[in-house]
Design a protein around this motif. Structure first.
Motif, PDB file in Angstrom:
ATOM      1  N   CYS A 117       0.722  -1.149   0.094  1.00 27.99           N
ATOM      2  CA  CYS A 117      -0.018  -0.123   0.042  1.00 27.99           C
ATOM      3  C   CYS A 117       0.844   1.218  -0.015  1.00 27.99           C
ATOM      4  O   CYS A 117       1.762   1.373   0.788  1.00 27.99           O
ATOM      5  CB  CYS A 117      -0.959   0.148   1.171  1.00 27.99           C
ATOM      6  SG  CYS A 117      -1.868  -1.256   1.426  1.00 27.99           S
ATOM      7  N   MET A 118       0.529   2.193  -0.924  1.00 30.98           N
ATOM      8  CA  MET A 118       1.303   3.456  -0.870  1.00 30.98           C
ATOM      9  C   MET A 118       0.292   4.514  -1.397  1.00 30.98           C
ATOM     10  O   MET A 118      -0.250   4.436  -2.599  1.00 30.98           O
ATOM     11  CB  MET A 118       2.382   3.088  -2.078  1.00 30.98           C
ATOM     12  CG  MET A 118       3.348   4.658  -2.006  1.00 30.98           C
ATOM     13  SD  MET A 118       4.888   4.588  -3.112  1.00 30.98           S
ATOM     14  CE  MET A 118       5.948   3.801  -1.733  1.00 30.98           C
ATOM     15  N   VAL A 144       1.031  -7.276  -4.894  1.00 29.30           N
ATOM     16  CA  VAL A 144       0.107  -6.513  -5.447  1.00 29.30           C
ATOM     17  C   VAL A 144       0.097  -4.943  -5.054  1.00 29.30           C
ATOM     18  O   VAL A 144       0.233  -4.717  -4.016  1.00 29.30           O
ATOM     19  CB  VAL A 144      -1.397  -7.018  -5.357  1.00 29.30           C
ATOM     20  CG1 VAL A 144      -2.493  -5.978  -6.200  1.00 29.30           C
ATOM     21  CG2 VAL A 144      -1.629  -8.436  -5.836  1.00 29.30           C
ATOM     22  N   ILE A 145       0.463  -4.159  -6.000  1.00 28.63           N
ATOM     23  CA  ILE A 145       0.380  -2.731  -5.604  1.00 28.63           C
ATOM     24  C   ILE A 145      -0.739  -2.018  -5.394  1.00 28.63           C
ATOM     25  O   ILE A 145      -1.630  -2.069  -6.533  1.00 28.63           O
ATOM     26  CB  ILE A 145       1.358  -1.982  -6.719  1.00 28.63           C
ATOM     27  CG1 ILE A 145       2.601  -2.558  -6.638  1.00 28.63           C
ATOM     28  CG2 ILE A 145       1.573  -0.403  -6.258  1.00 28.63           C
ATOM     29  CD1 ILE A 145       3.741  -2.119  -8.016  1.00 28.63           C
ATOM     30  N   LEU A 146      -1.117  -1.459  -4.211  1.00 33.68           N
ATOM     31  CA  LEU A 146      -2.341  -0.763  -4.209  1.00 33.68           C
ATOM     32  C   LEU A 146      -1.951   0.824  -3.834  1.00 33.68           C
ATOM     33  O   LEU A 146      -1.392   1.266  -2.986  1.00 33.68           O
ATOM     34  CB  LEU A 146      -2.990  -1.070  -2.986  1.00 33.68           C
ATOM     35  CG  LEU A 146      -3.700  -2.541  -3.049  1.00 33.68           C
ATOM     36  CD1 LEU A 146      -4.543  -3.049  -1.588  1.00 33.68           C
ATOM     37  CD2 LEU A 146      -4.331  -2.915  -3.923  1.00 33.68           C
ATOM     38  N   GLU A 171       0.645  -6.248 -10.674  1.00 36.48           N
ATOM     39  CA  GLU A 171      -0.672  -5.544 -11.001  1.00 36.48           C
ATOM     40  C   GLU A 171      -0.691  -4.199 -10.077  1.00 36.48           C
ATOM     41  O   GLU A 171      -0.248  -4.245  -8.899  1.00 36.48           O
ATOM     42  CB  GLU A 171      -1.903  -6.451 -10.717  1.00 36.48           C
ATOM     43  CG  GLU A 171      -3.011  -5.588 -11.108  1.00 36.48           C
ATOM     44  CD  GLU A 171      -4.493  -6.436 -11.268  1.00 36.48           C
ATOM     45  OE1 GLU A 171      -5.365  -5.895 -11.446  1.00 36.48           O
ATOM     46  OE2 GLU A 171      -4.263  -7.654 -10.787  1.00 36.48           O
ATOM     47  N   VAL A 172      -1.144  -3.291 -10.558  1.00 37.40           N
ATOM     48  CA  VAL A 172      -1.105  -2.089 -10.137  1.00 37.40           C
ATOM     49  C   VAL A 172      -2.624  -1.749  -9.955  1.00 37.40           C
ATOM     50  O   VAL A 172      -3.129  -1.420 -10.952  1.00 37.40           O
ATOM     51  CB  VAL A 172      -0.315  -0.602 -10.739  1.00 37.40           C
ATOM     52  CG1 VAL A 172      -0.256   0.421 -10.063  1.00 37.40           C
ATOM     53  CG2 VAL A 172       1.073  -1.137 -11.072  1.00 37.40           C
ATOM     54  N   ILE A 173      -3.277  -1.234  -8.826  1.00 36.69           N
ATOM     55  CA  ILE A 173      -4.564  -0.865  -8.679  1.00 36.69           C
ATOM     56  C   ILE A 173      -4.637   0.204  -8.064  1.00 36.69           C
ATOM     57  O   ILE A 173      -4.473   0.563  -6.655  1.00 36.69           O
ATOM     58  CB  ILE A 173      -5.305  -2.046  -7.984  1.00 36.69           C
ATOM     59  CG1 ILE A 173      -5.108  -3.393  -8.512  1.00 36.69           C
ATOM     60  CG2 ILE A 173      -6.700  -1.750  -7.746  1.00 36.69           C
ATOM     61  CD1 ILE A 173      -5.731  -4.646  -7.701  1.00 36.69           C
ATOM     62  N   PRO A 174      -5.100   1.283  -8.549  1.00 33.36           N
ATOM     63  CA  PRO A 174      -5.560   2.753  -7.869  1.00 33.36           C
ATOM     64  C   PRO A 174      -6.751   2.691  -7.133  1.00 33.36           C
ATOM     65  O   PRO A 174      -7.604   1.968  -7.605  1.00 33.36           O
ATOM     66  CB  PRO A 174      -5.550   3.673  -9.091  1.00 33.36           C
ATOM     67  CG  PRO A 174      -5.955   3.101  -9.969  1.00 33.36           C
ATOM     68  CD  PRO A 174      -5.426   1.603 -10.030  1.00 33.36           C
ATOM     69  N   LEU A 175      -6.611   3.232  -5.848  1.00 35.04           N
ATOM     70  CA  LEU A 175      -7.868   3.005  -4.781  1.00 35.04           C
ATOM     71  C   LEU A 175      -8.168   4.410  -4.416  1.00 35.04           C
ATOM     72  O   LEU A 175      -7.316   5.173  -4.118  1.00 35.04           O
ATOM     73  CB  LEU A 175      -7.850   2.121  -3.780  1.00 35.04           C
ATOM     74  CG  LEU A 175      -7.435   0.662  -4.197  1.00 35.04           C
ATOM     75  CD1 LEU A 175      -7.122  -0.219  -3.015  1.00 35.04           C
ATOM     76  CD2 LEU A 175      -8.605   0.162  -4.792  1.00 35.04           C
ATOM     77  N   SER A 176      -9.399   4.523  -4.022  1.00 33.17           N
ATOM     78  CA  SER A 176      -9.830   5.745  -3.299  1.00 33.17           C
ATOM     79  C   SER A 176     -10.803   5.612  -2.263  1.00 33.17           C
ATOM     80  O   SER A 176     -11.449   4.430  -2.252  1.00 33.17           O
ATOM     81  CB  SER A 176     -10.674   6.902  -4.441  1.00 33.17           C
ATOM     82  OG  SER A 176     -11.549   7.799  -3.512  1.00 33.17           O
TER      83      SER A 176
END
Length: 356
Positions: A117-118, A144-146, A171-176
């Motif tokens: 998580c970053m 997995v990159i969040l 895998e790169v997953i952008p989150l809000s």
């Protein structure tokens, strides 16, 4: 009801546990100041390690950690269960122990997925991300990159491109924080029976993510201050069972992640490939003719920041100047310390073969 079945127990650990018929199998669910919460077939217990295990264990990495499968005894009701053995781990996320020279500290064990998580605010740092990836790939789990707090990012498309360039197989997953479809976005990694650990710096939103996945306010969270550094409220490691069957592990925020052992072949696959194209096998990538890395730095296809990050991790993990084969031997030697190192392990294997 067998609670261990809910917490991801597999035949692999059941078979190993059969070697200890006088003890019971359990999984470490939480760790706080030397005490452990464990899950057994019938429920939860509080546990502590045996005096013998404490006396014979001279490495922090070999003490039980969250996610471990352990063998216990619990003869007296009302008293703590006793942990006697830690079963062989299928994966382990390690960091360099803070304040203890030459020691690795386990963060989480027997995990399938490492969610790195970053947050996309002042916490964002590509070199730090490369460090987390290198340690995560070495753990034996799948990273997995969040990218959390994506709603705060002014140029999300540019940042995603930067991250994807260094992600290497990940895998790169952008989150809000406003995402209502979090479970859907992470569905590929939230399968029943799997174990996922959330790793990252303080204030990146690990506990908030876990709360959303659990569907309740299980973990306390703190607001991010004006300095945007955040204050983590997770002080120990803890495991939670989600409504969809995946086990989630929350970990304390890390100001620094010391790299005790890393897998650079995956996290820096581009640089490792270039190194293999150099004219000389022992190329130091400083001033040799025919150096593919120097050529890539010169023409701009390799970023100097990324190469510096790679060199720093090689030195920190003790890999500087070693060949790929020597690095693998170093890793094996570290893994086999409990049987006296590589030479004694080979001797042990030969003796076993003679007995067949």
């Amino acid at each position: 009801m067998n609670y261990l079945e809910k917490y991801g127990i597999t035949d692999r650990f059941k078979n190993e546990a059969a070697a200890y018929p006088k003890l019971s199998l359990a999984r470490v669910a939480a760790q706080h100041r030397g005490l452990y919460k464990i899950v057994t077939e019938s429920g939860e217990l509080q546990a502590e390690i045996s005096g013998k295990l404490r006396f014979e264990t001279n490495e922090l990495a070999k003490f039980p950690t969250v996610g471990d499968y352990v063998m216990i005894s619990s003869e007296n009701s009302g008293s703590n269960a006793i942990i006697h053995h830690v079963l062989t781990r299928k994966s382990i996320f390690l960091r360099t122990a803070v304040g203890v020279s030459g020691q690795a500290q386990p963060v989480a064990a027997n995990i399938d997925i490492v969610f790195i998580c970053m947050s996309l605010n002042n916490n964002f740092n590509l070199s730090r991300l490369e460090r987390y990836l290198s340690v995560a790939w070495d753990s034996g789990a799948t990273p997995v990159i969040l990218l959390t707090k994506s709603d705060l990012c002014e140029d999300l498309e540019r940042v995603l491109l930067e991250v994807e360039r260094v992600s290497s197989f990940t895998e790169v997953i952008p989150l809000s924080m406003f995402d209502d479809d979090l479970v859907t976005k992470l569905s590929l990694y939230l399968k029943s029976g799997m174990t996922a650990a959330f790793i990252g710096s303080s204030g990146v939103g690990k506990s908030t993510l876990i709360n959303k996945l659990l569907g309740e306010q299980e973990l306390a969270t703190s607001e991010v201050g004006k300095g945007d550094k955040g204050r983590h409220t997770t002080t120990g490691r803890e495991m939670f069972l989600s409504p969809f069957g995946v086990v989630l592990i929350d970990t304390p925020g890390m100001r620094e992640l010391g790299a005790e052992s890393v897998d650079l072949s995956k996290s820096f696959e581009d640089i490792e490939t270039l190194a293999g194209q150099c004219k000389f096998n022992n190329c130091t990538h400083t001033n040799e003719p025919g150096c593919a890395i120097l050529q890539a730095l010169d023409d701009g296809s390799l970023d100097q920041r990324r190469f510096s990050s790679y060199l720093k991790l090689r030195i920190e993990a003790g890999y500087d100047g070693l060949s790929a084969k020597e690095i693998e031997n170093k890793k094996l030697e570290r893994m086999l310390k409990d049987v006296g190192g590589m030479k004694n392990f080979r001797k042990y294997v030969k003796e076993k073969r003679k007995q067949r």
